[in-house]
Design a protein around this motif. Structure first.
Motif, short mmCIF file in Angstrom:
data_model
loop_
_atom_site.label_atom_id
_atom_site.label_comp_id
_atom_site.label_asym_id
_atom_site.label_seq_id
_atom_site.Cartn_x
_atom_site.Cartn_y
_atom_site.Cartn_z
N ASN A 129 1.46 -6.66 5.28
CA ASN A 129 1.07 -5.43 4.66
C ASN A 129 2.68 -4.68 4.73
O ASN A 129 3.27 -4.40 5.77
N ASP A 148 -7.00 5.43 3.86
CA ASP A 148 -6.81 3.87 3.48
C ASP A 148 -8.21 3.30 3.58
O ASP A 148 -8.22 2.00 3.61
N THR A 182 0.97 -1.24 0.00
CA THR A 182 0.12 -0.08 0.13
C THR A 182 0.85 1.44 0.03
O THR A 182 2.15 1.21 0.42
N GLN A 209 -8.41 0.15 1.29
CA GLN A 209 -7.51 -1.13 1.98
C GLN A 209 -8.32 -1.69 3.15
O GLN A 209 -8.53 -2.67 3.32
#
Ligand code: ATP
Length: 691
Positions: A290, A271, A142, A274
């Motif tokens: 992650n 986020d 991410t 996500q």
């Protein structure tokens, strides 16, 4: 097989392009390098690169007919290669610089070295040191757009010799029954909507990618069987129904033999993508790793921009300007750590024959030739022209400079100042000297705007967090007065949309000015890092709504508004020993109808604000994330509560005060204090039987 095979049903054009390229050698196009096996594997399979490749292929397409006779008639080959080199030259001049200067080695990457090493370590661990019976591992990459997530993976798979099979969303979703039949190999009797078909195709792709190796193209070695599956293009269906993705992943983790990597870009509202697709529970359940990338650091960005600018200035002097350091710095500032955006801005602002750019340059020249007479005006003009230049650079390709709430609050609370001499700024009269401050280096209003949050919501966060950063009680008093004023400015729902900006300005500037420990540039350090928290207001407001609803339904016979019930009637009933109430009413009176005179209310547990948190609770996001919509949110809370209350068997709705907040997610503050009071209750209310 894999992404290409799955996509074949939907996008035959892509596949044709793919194959055509692979047979280039056959047609005599010996210039095409086919020896870089893993990289080709990646490029051939990535959607974006397919697009790029198609672009590349479109050139030779016209020359294919010419290339063919090259072998027979040698004499023509010189002309052809000349024309091709001219073609290549003009193509390379038009080529986007992000592609032209794409990183080739780990050293070229603008990404922080530690991040690259972290990803590399994960790949080695899950591909090369994989245990025979180990299930599939999943990695989530991410970070903000353009921070080099994909570029990092591309370089690492090339270095480690790993094949990549990437999923690309099918372009057409008009699946016929035949299409599905050929995918699943049997007649499907169920009705399949396009979105479901997308998910089904995705699942099928994962199964196949896991089972079969990539098709081996001419010139590719077959020795390499290390591979990974890459998903950057997530099917839309999963945003609507994340559970279907979770099911597929559960199955994948149980059965797969190779790792799966998801690349998800953050957006300015945090986020949320996500969190939606990969909630904490799923990350834990499936042991998903992650790795989060940060925006590219200004030093790395400058290094890349400098290198490109220097090469372009020497190679294409007649076509491009050589931007100076100041221009590079402003490009760097305007792109918010997005290297793609920075390189695009650099290319656009360097082109000589761009009329927009001419305008830009002439206006810049104009502003720089202005002669300033005094030092003061010089400083001001310099700052003004800097800002102007910044804005112009942004206007011609800069990036929307959004900042996450966490950073926006930090900028206000740790406000930076600059010392200015007396001659530069007019001094306050002596009786006001206590209000003297060094000049602020930030514009609070701009910061609030860039946080994409309404003024009153921003004030809530400031209100929750400012006290920790103050050292003097008088300062706190002043700041709280400013916050109260800001609150009043927003109190009228009718004028709230207009007043919110003013309100945020009063609150932010009030808090900044009140903090005497940060009044001067020289007393800026020493505060250290302190965590920021989400406002308790969210929890308290929710509880308030629930209590109003419960009061109204439990004591409907009094026909009083909920505020009056809670502040007048219930405290009165609480003082009676025999209030003639049933159990639910008694519990509610105990909870709401009395103020603890002897006990202190403990502090609620606070939820920490993380650096990528959008700051807007999910309930608010559904209602467009604006505090102006709080009423809508409040109604929603009530409606939801109504629904649950209807299901209760005894017909008496219970407020969450009586449940001690057990229904709240554990991330929310828990009402410790109310619970403690209930436990040590001294008040005895007798039950009165009316029969
Ligand atoms: N030194 C460099 N480091 C990283 N990327 C670079 C560099 N020079 C040029 N680039 C180009 O910048 C772009 C970076 O985008 P990349 O796709 O890697 O970002 P991302 O983090 O995956 O974001 P997104 O999710 O928006 O694709 C790529 O096109 C890459 O070729």
């Amino acid at each position: 097989m894999s992404g290409s095979s799955a996509g074949r049903q939907a996008a035959p054009a892509e596949v044709t392009g793919w194959l055509a390229h692979s047979f280039d050698d056959f047609f005599g196009n010996t210039n095409t390098s086919s020896s870089t096996v893993p990289m080709n594997a990646l490029e051939g399979s990535t959607g974006r690169n397919q697009h790029q490749k198609k672009k590349d292929l479109s050139l030779p397409a016209s020359s294919k007919n010419k290339v063919l006779p090259r072998k027979r008639a040698k004499s023509s080959s010189v002309d052809l290669s000349c024309s091709r080199s001219r073609q290549n030259q003009s193509q390379s001049q038009d080529e986007p610089w992000v592609d032209k200067y794409k990183p080739e080695t780990q050293n070229d990457l603008a990404v922080h070295k530690k991040k690259t090493e972290e990803v590399e370590a994960w790949l080695k661990m899950h591909i090369f040191q994989r245990q025979p019976k180990q299930g599939g591992s999943v990695l989530l990459l991410t970070g903000p757009p353009g921070c080099g997530k994909t570029a990092t993976i591309q370089i690492l798979v090339k270095d480690l010799g790993i094949q990549v099979q990437e999923w690309t969303n099918p372009i057409s979703l008009d699946f016929t029954k035949e299409d599905l039949k050929s995918v699943f190999g049997h007649d499907s009797n169920f009705h399949t909507f396009p979105s479901q078909a997308q998910a089904a195709l995705f699942q099928d792709f994962l199964l196949r990618a896991n089972k079969y190796n990539k098709l081996q193209m001419l010139g590719e070695s077959s020795e390499n069987d290390k591979k990974l599956i890459l998903i950057e293009d997530i099917p839309n269906q999963f945003y609507r129904d994340p559970n279907s993705l979770h099911e597929i992943l559960r199955r994948f983790v149980r059965t797969s033999r190779c790792p799966l990597i998801f690349i998800i870009s953050d957006n300015f509202s945090g986020d949320s993508n996500q969190r939606l697709l990969f909630p904490k529970e799923i990350l834990e359940e499936l042991c998903i790793s992650n790795i989060s990338f940060k925006p590219v650091a200004p030093t790395n960005m400058m290094r890349v921009l400098n290198r490109i600018a220097t090469i372009e200035a020497t190679m294409n002097r007649e076509k491009n300007y050589a931007p100076d350091r100041t221009s590079l710095e402003s490009i760097c500032r305007g792109c918010s750590g997005d290297i793609r955006s920075a390189i695009n801005s650099l290319q656009f602002s360097s082109v000589k024959d761009c009329s927009l750019e001419d305008n830009f340059r002439s206006s810049k020249k104009g502003s720089s030739t202005l002669k300033c007479e005094t030092v003061v005006s010089k400083t001001r003009k310099k700052k003004k022209s800097d800002t102007l230049e910044n804005q112009e650079i942004q206007a011609i390709g800069g990036k929307d400079a959004s900042i996450f709430l966490f950073h926006a609050l930090g900028k206000i609370i740790y406000c930076k100042r600059e010392p200015l001499s007396e001659s530069e700024f007019p001094q306050l009269p002596s009786h006001l000297s206590e209000y003297h401050r060094d000049t602020l280096l930030i514009q609070p209003e701009e910061i609030v705007e860039k946080s994409h949050m309404s003024g009153s919501m921003f004030n809530l966060y400031l209100h929750q967090n400012y006290v920790e950063f103050f050292a003097n009680i008088d300062d706190v008093v002043r700041a709280s007065e400013y916050l109260s004023t800001a609150d009043v400015l927003c109190s009228n729902w009718n004028s709230r949309p207009v007043m919110e900006k003013y309100s945020a300005s009063v609150a932010t500037r009030g808090v900044i000015h009140s903090n005497t420990t940060r009044a001067f540039a020289q007393c800026q350090g020493g505060m250290g890092f302190r965590p920021l928290h989400k406002p308790q207001w969210f929890f308290i407001n929710k509880k308030y709504q629930e209590n109003c609803l419960a009061a109204k339904s439990l004591f409907s016979s009094f026909s009083l508004p909920p505020e009056c019930l809670q502040t007048e009637l219930l405290p009165y009933l609480a003082m009676l020993t025999n209030p003639m109430r049933n159990q639910a009413q008694i519990a509610f009176i105990q909870d709401v109808g009395r103020l603890p005179l002897k006990r202190h209310f403990g502090r609620l547990k606070l939820e920490t604000l993380t650096d990528k948190d959008s700051g807007i609770p999910d309930l608010f996001v559904n209602y467009e994330g604006d505090l102006a919509d709080v009423n809508a949110m409040e109604t929603a809370v009530q409606m939801e509560k109504n629904k649950t209350n209807k299901n209760e068997s005894d017909g008496f709705p219970l407020s969450s005060s009586q449940c001690s907040g057990n229904e709240l997610p554990c991330s929310q503050p828990q009402p410790i204090a109310a619970q403690a009071i209930m436990e040590e209750d001294e008040l005895k209310i007798e039950e009165y039987d009316t029969d």
